[in-house]
Design a protein around this motif. Structure first.
Motif, short mmCIF file in Angstrom:
data_model
loop_
_atom_site.label_atom_id
_atom_site.label_comp_id
_atom_site.label_asym_id
_atom_site.label_seq_id
_atom_site.Cartn_x
_atom_site.Cartn_y
_atom_site.Cartn_z
N GLU A 163 -9.60 3.43 2.30
CA GLU A 163 -9.09 3.57 0.92
C GLU A 163 -8.02 2.54 0.58
N THR B 224 -0.61 -0.73 5.84
CA THR B 224 -1.06 -0.08 7.08
C THR B 224 -2.57 0.07 6.93
N ASP C 247 1.39 6.24 5.74
CA ASP C 247 0.45 5.28 5.17
C ASP C 247 0.98 4.64 3.88
N ASP D 224 -2.86 10.02 3.97
CA ASP D 224 -4.25 9.59 4.12
C ASP D 224 -4.98 10.55 5.07
N LYS E 170 0.84 -1.21 0.00
CA LYS E 170 0.00 0.00 0.00
C LYS E 170 0.88 1.26 0.00
ZN ZN Z 1 -4.95 4.51 4.88
#
Ligand code: ZN
Ligand code: BES
Ligand code: MN
Length: 503
Positions: A353, A378, A292, A274, A269
Motif C-alpha cells: 500500500e 518504510t 509504518d 498497516d 509515507k
Molecule cells: Zn506499509
C-alpha cells in the motif's frame, strides 16, 4: 538538557563533574593528562593499579581528585585510539550522560570534544554529534506510563570544551544545529512510538498544524478525502477505503529561502497502521506496523528542525496519511484503480500500500516545482532482508542527488546504500489488465517497489529512501530511532553550504 561551550582547562572547572577520555591501553587523553598532572599523578596511579584499562565503554568515577576544582572526574574508556570512530564517539557521549544522570551530578564539563574521531576533525561536527548522542541516550517514551521514573538529581547542563576562545562562535552554532536535529528526531520518535489508536492521520495533521503556530515562514495545508477525490487520487483513496479513520494529505511549506529558489520536496509515507488490508499480514509482531508512518514522521521532524534553525532554504514536506485495514469496503486483490497521474494500477496485493499512497503524493508534489524530490518510506520487508538495520536503501534517477545523499549519510552517521534501479527490473510490474501492477513478484522487492515509484517521477530529479530496516528497533529496545532525520538535515545543510559557495 541545556548545552553550552567554553574554553578552559579541566582542572580549573568549578562544577559537579569533568568527563575525559582514556584510550586502550591506559592512555590518558589530553584533558585527563592535565588533571593527572595537577593532581600529582593521582589518576595515572589508579590507572596503573588496574582501575581502568580504557576499553570502550569502561568507566571510572573519581571524587575529590587533588588540586581539581570539580566534585567528580569521570574517566570514560574509548577503546583503541585508532579505531575511535563515529559510532564509538556516540556511544561514549551517550554513556557519560546516562551515568552522571544516575549519580546526581547536575552539571558536566565535557572534554569528549577534544578526542580525535576517525575521519572527523572539526570541533563543530564533534559538538553537534555530542549533543545528538546525549539527547538520544536520555530519550524516554513515558507519556503513556501512569508512573514515571523520576531521577532525583538529574543531569541538567553540559558544557563542551573548545580548544580556545576563537572556536566559541562556531561551537555555539554547532550546539544550535545539534539541538535542532535532536529535537527533530525526538518529534519523529514520539510520533512513531505513539500507538495507532492515538497517532491517526488526523493526529498527524494536528501535529503539523501545531508547527505552523510555533514557527515563522511555516505554512500547513491539509487535503481531506473530498479534496483528494476532486484531484483524482484514486490510488491513495483505495488504501483508505478499508479504514474508519479519514485519510489526510498533509503539506508543510517552510520558506526560509529566496522566493525564486525551487524547494527541496520531501514526501513521507504516513501509514499510521498497516495491517496489510485484505492481504492481511500474519499476527506476529503486527503491532510494529504502527511504525509504518516513520517516513512521514521524519518529514515532520526535518521540517521542524529547518524551521527551528530558520535555515535560508525552501523545503516542502508532503505526507500522505492513512490506515491500511480490512473492511467490507476495503480494496480487494485484483481491483484496478486510477492514480492522479492517470496511470491505472492493478492491486494484486493490498499489503503493497505504501507505493499506492506515495504515487499520488509524488504526483501532487509536482505543483511545487521541486529542485529535487526525495521520498522516505518504510516500504519493503525485502529491504530489511537485503541491508539489515544499518543503512537505508537508496534508489533514484539522478546520480548527483544519489551521491549527495550517500555523502550526507556518512557525515551524519545515518547511512544509506544504493541499490540498482535498472530498467531490467521494470517488466516485473507488467499487468495483464492495467497499466501496471502494484507488486513485482518475489525477486528484488525493494527495487521493484522503487520501479513502481519511478513511473511517477520521470520528469524530476528524484530519490527514494527505503527505511524499513532503520526506522525502528524490535525486541527489548523496541522503539523508533528518529532516522533518517540526521541524514535529511545533513543533506539540506550541505545544499545550503554548496549554494553559498557557488553564488
Ligand atoms: Zn506499509
Ligand atoms: N510497511 C510494509 C513494509 C515493511 C514490512 C516494513 C516489514 C518493515 C517491516 C509494506 O507496506 C509492505 O507490507 N510491503 C510488502 C510488499 C509486498 C506485498 C510486495 C512486504 O514487504 O512484504
Ligand atoms: Mn503493507
Amino acid at each position: 538538557m541545556e548545552f553550552s561551550v567554553k574554553s578552559g582547562t579541566p582542572e580549573k572547572q568549578r562544577i559537579s563533574c569533568v568527563a575525559a577520555g582514556i584510550f586502550e591501553t591506559r592512555k590518558l587523553s589530553a584533558s585527563a593528562q592535565l588533571m593527572d598532572d595537577a593532581s600529582g599523578g593521582y589518576i595515572s596511579q589508579l590507572v596503573r593499579r588496574g582501575e581502568c584499562e580504557g576499553k570502550l565503554g569502561q568507566t571510572l568515577l573519581l571524587h575529590n581528585v587533588p588540586n581539581t576544582l570539580c566534585d567528580r572526574v569521570l574517566l570514560i574508556g574509548c577503546g583503541r585510539e585508532k579505531h575511535f570512530d563515529l559510532k564509538a564517539y556516540h556511544k561514549v557521549c551517550g554513556m557519560v550522560a546516562q551515568l552522571l544522570d544516575e549519580k546526581g551530578a547536575t552539571e558536566l564539563f565535557s572534554c569528549m570534544t577534544e578526542l580525535p574521531v576517525k575521519n572527523e576533525e572539526g570541533i563543530a561536527w564533534k559538538i553537534s554529534h555530542a549533543v545528538r548522542a546525549t539527547e538520544h541516550a536520555m530519550y524516554r517514551f513515558d507519556q503513556l506510563k501512569s508512573k514515571k521514573e523520576e531521577v532525583r538529581r538529574p543531569l541538567r547542563r553540559i558544557v563542551f570544551s573548545v580548544p580556545s576562545r576563537r572556536e566559541l562562535p562556531e561551537g555555539e552554532q554547532a550546539v544550535r544545529v545539534g539541538m535542532a536535529i535532536a529535537s527533530g528526531m525526538t518529534l519523529s520518535k514520539d510520533l512513531a512510538n505513539l500507538p495507532g489508536n492515538i497517532c491517526t492521520p488526523t493526529y498527524l495533521a494536528e501535529q503539523a498544524r501545531a508547527l505552523q503556530k510555533t514557527y515563522r515562514n511555516f505554512k500547513v495545508t491539509v487535503l481531506e478525502q473530498k479534496d483528494m477525490e476532486e484531484l483524482g487520487m484514486g490510488s491513495l483513496l483505495s488504501v483508505a477505503r478499508g479504514s474508519r479513520q479519514p485519510p489526510k494529505l498533509i503539506t508543510m511549506e517552510y520558506s526560509g529561502g529566496d522566493k525564486k529558489q525551487k524547494p527541496i520536496v520531501l514526501v513521507g509515507k504516513g501509514v499510521t497502521f498497516d495491517s496489510g488490508g485484505i492481504s492481511l499480514k500474519p499476527g506476529a509482531a503486527m503491532d510494529e506496523m504502527k511504525f509504518d508512518m516513520c517516513g512521514g514522521a521524519s518529514v515532520l521532524g526535518t521540517l521542524s528542525a529547518c524551521a527551528e534553525l530558520q535555515l535560508p532554504i525552501n523545503i516542502v514536506g508532503v505526507i500522505p496519511a492513512t490506515e491500511n485495514l480490512p473492511d467490507g469496503l476495503a480494496t480487494k486483490p485484483g481491483d484496478i484503480v486510477t492514480s492522479m497521474a492517470g496511470i491505472t494500477i492493478e492491486i494484486l496485493n493490498t499489503d503493497a500500500e505504501g507505493r499506492l499512497i506515495l504515487c499520488d503524493a509524488l504526483e501532487y508534489a509536482k505543483k511545487f516545482d521541486p529542485e529535487v524530490i526525495i521520498d522516505i518510506a518504510t516500504l519493503t520487508g525485502a529491504c530489511v532482508v537485503a541491508l539489515g538495520a544499518h543503512p537505508a536503501g537508496l534508489l533514484g534517477n539522478h546520480h548527483p542527488l544519489i551521491n549527495d545523499l550517500l555523502k550526507a549519510g556518512q557525515t551524519a552517521g545515518d547511512r544509506c546504500w544504493e541499490l540498482p534501479l535498472w530498467d531490467d527490473y521494470q517488466e516485473q510490474l507488467d499487468s495483464n489488465f492495467a497499466d501496471i501492477a502494484n507488486i513485482g513478484g518475489k525477486e528484488a522487492g525493494t527495487i521493484t517497489a522503487a520501479c513502481f515509484l519511478s513511473r511517477f517521477t520521470k520528469k524530476y530529479h528524484w530519490a527514494h529512501l527505503d527505511i524499513a530496516g532503520v526506522a525502528w528497533k524490535s525486541g527489548k529496545d523496541k522503539g523508533a530511532t528518529g532516522r533518517p532525520v540526521p541524514l535529511l538535515m545533513q543533506y539540506i545543510l550541505d545544499q545550503i553550504e554548496s549554494r553559498s559557495v557557488t553564488k
